[in-house]
Motif scaffolding. Structure first.
Motif, PDB file in Angstrom:
ATOM      1  N   HIS A  42     -15.486  -0.823   0.873  1.00 26.19           N
ATOM      2  CA  HIS A  42     -14.364  -1.758   0.972  1.00 26.19           C
ATOM      3  C   HIS A  42     -13.920  -2.238  -0.404  1.00 26.19           C
ATOM      4  O   HIS A  42     -12.720  -2.348  -0.665  1.00 26.19           O
ATOM      5  CB  HIS A  42     -14.744  -2.945   1.868  1.00 26.19           C
ATOM      6  CG  HIS A  42     -14.720  -2.601   3.317  1.00 26.19           C
ATOM      7  ND1 HIS A  42     -13.949  -3.271   4.237  1.00 26.19           N
ATOM      8  CD2 HIS A  42     -15.354  -1.639   4.019  1.00 26.19           C
ATOM      9  CE1 HIS A  42     -14.122  -2.737   5.437  1.00 26.19           C
ATOM     10  NE2 HIS A  42     -14.980  -1.745   5.322  1.00 26.19           N
ATOM     11  N   SER A  46     -10.318  -1.483  -2.070  1.00 25.33           N
ATOM     12  CA  SER A  46      -9.405  -2.541  -2.532  1.00 25.33           C
ATOM     13  C   SER A  46      -8.995  -2.329  -3.985  1.00 25.33           C
ATOM     14  O   SER A  46      -7.941  -2.794  -4.405  1.00 25.33           O
ATOM     15  CB  SER A  46     -10.037  -3.923  -2.353  1.00 25.33           C
ATOM     16  OG  SER A  46     -11.069  -4.154  -3.281  1.00 25.33           O
ATOM     17  N   GLU A  52      -1.912  -1.423  -1.329  1.00 26.51           N
ATOM     18  CA  GLU A  52      -1.830  -1.289   0.131  1.00 26.51           C
ATOM     19  C   GLU A  52      -2.017  -2.635   0.827  1.00 26.51           C
ATOM     20  O   GLU A  52      -2.660  -3.541   0.308  1.00 26.51           O
ATOM     21  CB  GLU A  52      -2.889  -0.301   0.628  1.00 26.51           C
ATOM     22  CG  GLU A  52      -2.690   1.119   0.155  1.00 26.51           C
ATOM     23  CD  GLU A  52      -1.429   1.780   0.694  1.00 26.51           C
ATOM     24  OE1 GLU A  52      -0.966   1.402   1.782  1.00 26.51           O
ATOM     25  OE2 GLU A  52      -0.907   2.667   0.007  1.00 26.51           O
ATOM     26  N   TYR A  54      -3.861  -3.504   3.205  1.00 24.22           N
ATOM     27  CA  TYR A  54      -5.228  -3.836   3.613  1.00 24.22           C
ATOM     28  C   TYR A  54      -6.140  -4.203   2.432  1.00 24.22           C
ATOM     29  O   TYR A  54      -7.298  -4.560   2.641  1.00 24.22           O
ATOM     30  CB  TYR A  54      -5.870  -2.676   4.387  1.00 24.22           C
ATOM     31  CG  TYR A  54      -5.866  -1.368   3.635  1.00 24.22           C
ATOM     32  CD1 TYR A  54      -6.805  -1.101   2.646  1.00 24.22           C
ATOM     33  CD2 TYR A  54      -4.907  -0.396   3.906  1.00 24.22           C
ATOM     34  CE1 TYR A  54      -6.798   0.090   1.947  1.00 24.22           C
ATOM     35  CE2 TYR A  54      -4.892   0.810   3.216  1.00 24.22           C
ATOM     36  CZ  TYR A  54      -5.842   1.044   2.236  1.00 24.22           C
ATOM     37  OH  TYR A  54      -5.829   2.220   1.544  1.00 24.22           O
ATOM     38  N   ARG A  57      -7.811  -7.644   2.568  1.00 26.78           N
ATOM     39  CA  ARG A  57      -8.795  -7.691   3.658  1.00 26.78           C
ATOM     40  C   ARG A  57     -10.073  -6.935   3.264  1.00 26.78           C
ATOM     41  O   ARG A  57     -11.180  -7.386   3.533  1.00 26.78           O
ATOM     42  CB  ARG A  57      -8.197  -7.089   4.936  1.00 26.78           C
ATOM     43  CG  ARG A  57      -9.125  -7.066   6.104  1.00 26.78           C
ATOM     44  CD  ARG A  57      -9.418  -8.461   6.582  1.00 26.78           C
ATOM     45  NE  ARG A  57     -10.570  -8.423   7.466  1.00 26.78           N
ATOM     46  CZ  ARG A  57     -11.284  -9.460   7.792  1.00 26.78           C
ATOM     47  NH1 ARG A  57     -10.958 -10.643   7.337  1.00 26.78           N
ATOM     48  NH2 ARG A  57     -12.305  -9.356   8.578  1.00 26.78           N
ATOM     49  N   TYR A  58      -9.902  -5.800   2.608  1.00 28.56           N
ATOM     50  CA  TYR A  58     -11.067  -5.027   2.141  1.00 28.56           C
ATOM     51  C   TYR A  58     -11.895  -5.845   1.144  1.00 28.56           C
ATOM     52  O   TYR A  58     -13.123  -5.831   1.189  1.00 28.56           O
ATOM     53  CB  TYR A  58     -10.607  -3.716   1.492  1.00 28.56           C
ATOM     54  CG  TYR A  58     -10.668  -2.515   2.399  1.00 28.56           C
ATOM     55  CD1 TYR A  58     -10.459  -2.619   3.765  1.00 28.56           C
ATOM     56  CD2 TYR A  58     -10.934  -1.254   1.876  1.00 28.56           C
ATOM     57  CE1 TYR A  58     -10.519  -1.500   4.582  1.00 28.56           C
ATOM     58  CE2 TYR A  58     -10.999  -0.129   2.685  1.00 28.56           C
ATOM     59  CZ  TYR A  58     -10.793  -0.267   4.038  1.00 28.56           C
ATOM     60  OH  TYR A  58     -10.870   0.840   4.834  1.00 28.56           O
TER      61      TYR A  58
END
Length: 128
Positions: A42, A46, A52, A54, A57-58
């Protein structure tokens, strides 16, 4: 005699305890290495795909998974060889996970050793 037939002697109790503890540690090594490989996947995700949706969140998932890893590792004492083996297991699991995540660009592989080193230094801060 003072020993009751069928009752385990103190040395057998100790042997059973050591066996259970070893099995528990083996389970914890597997669990912690899975948590850490996912955490690092993750974090690397990131970094390499920061643009991106996400990525934030990662980065948050990394922190949560790293804390879970630390909780598991704190259950045991880890000698230098065990730390080395743990690092190798994390690397193997992380490379497999990154291989499966084809949406992460190829830069992901360049960060593996550096991120594992940083994480394990933080998780095992004492010198050996």
């Amino acid at each position: 005699s003072g020993i009751v037939r069928g009752s385990p002697s103190s040395s057998n109790k100790e042997e059973n305890f050591n066996r259970r503890n070893a099995m528990s540690k083996k389970h914890d090594v597997d669990e912690a290495s899975t948590f850490l490989s996912r955490a690092l996947r993750h974090k690397i995700g990131s970094i390499v795909n920061a643009q991106e949706f996400y990525a934030d969140r990662y980065a948050k998932d990394y922190e949560v998974l790293l804390r879970e890893t630390q909780k598991v590792l704190l259950k045991h004492f880890w000698n230098a060889e065990e730390k080395k083996q743990f690092r190798l297991l994390v690397k193997k699991k992380l490379e497999k996970e990154l291989e499966e995540k084809t949406f992460l660009n190829a830069e992901k592989y360049e960060l593996v050793d550096e991120e594992i080193d940083e994480a394990t230094l933080n998780l095992f801060p004492e010198k050996n």
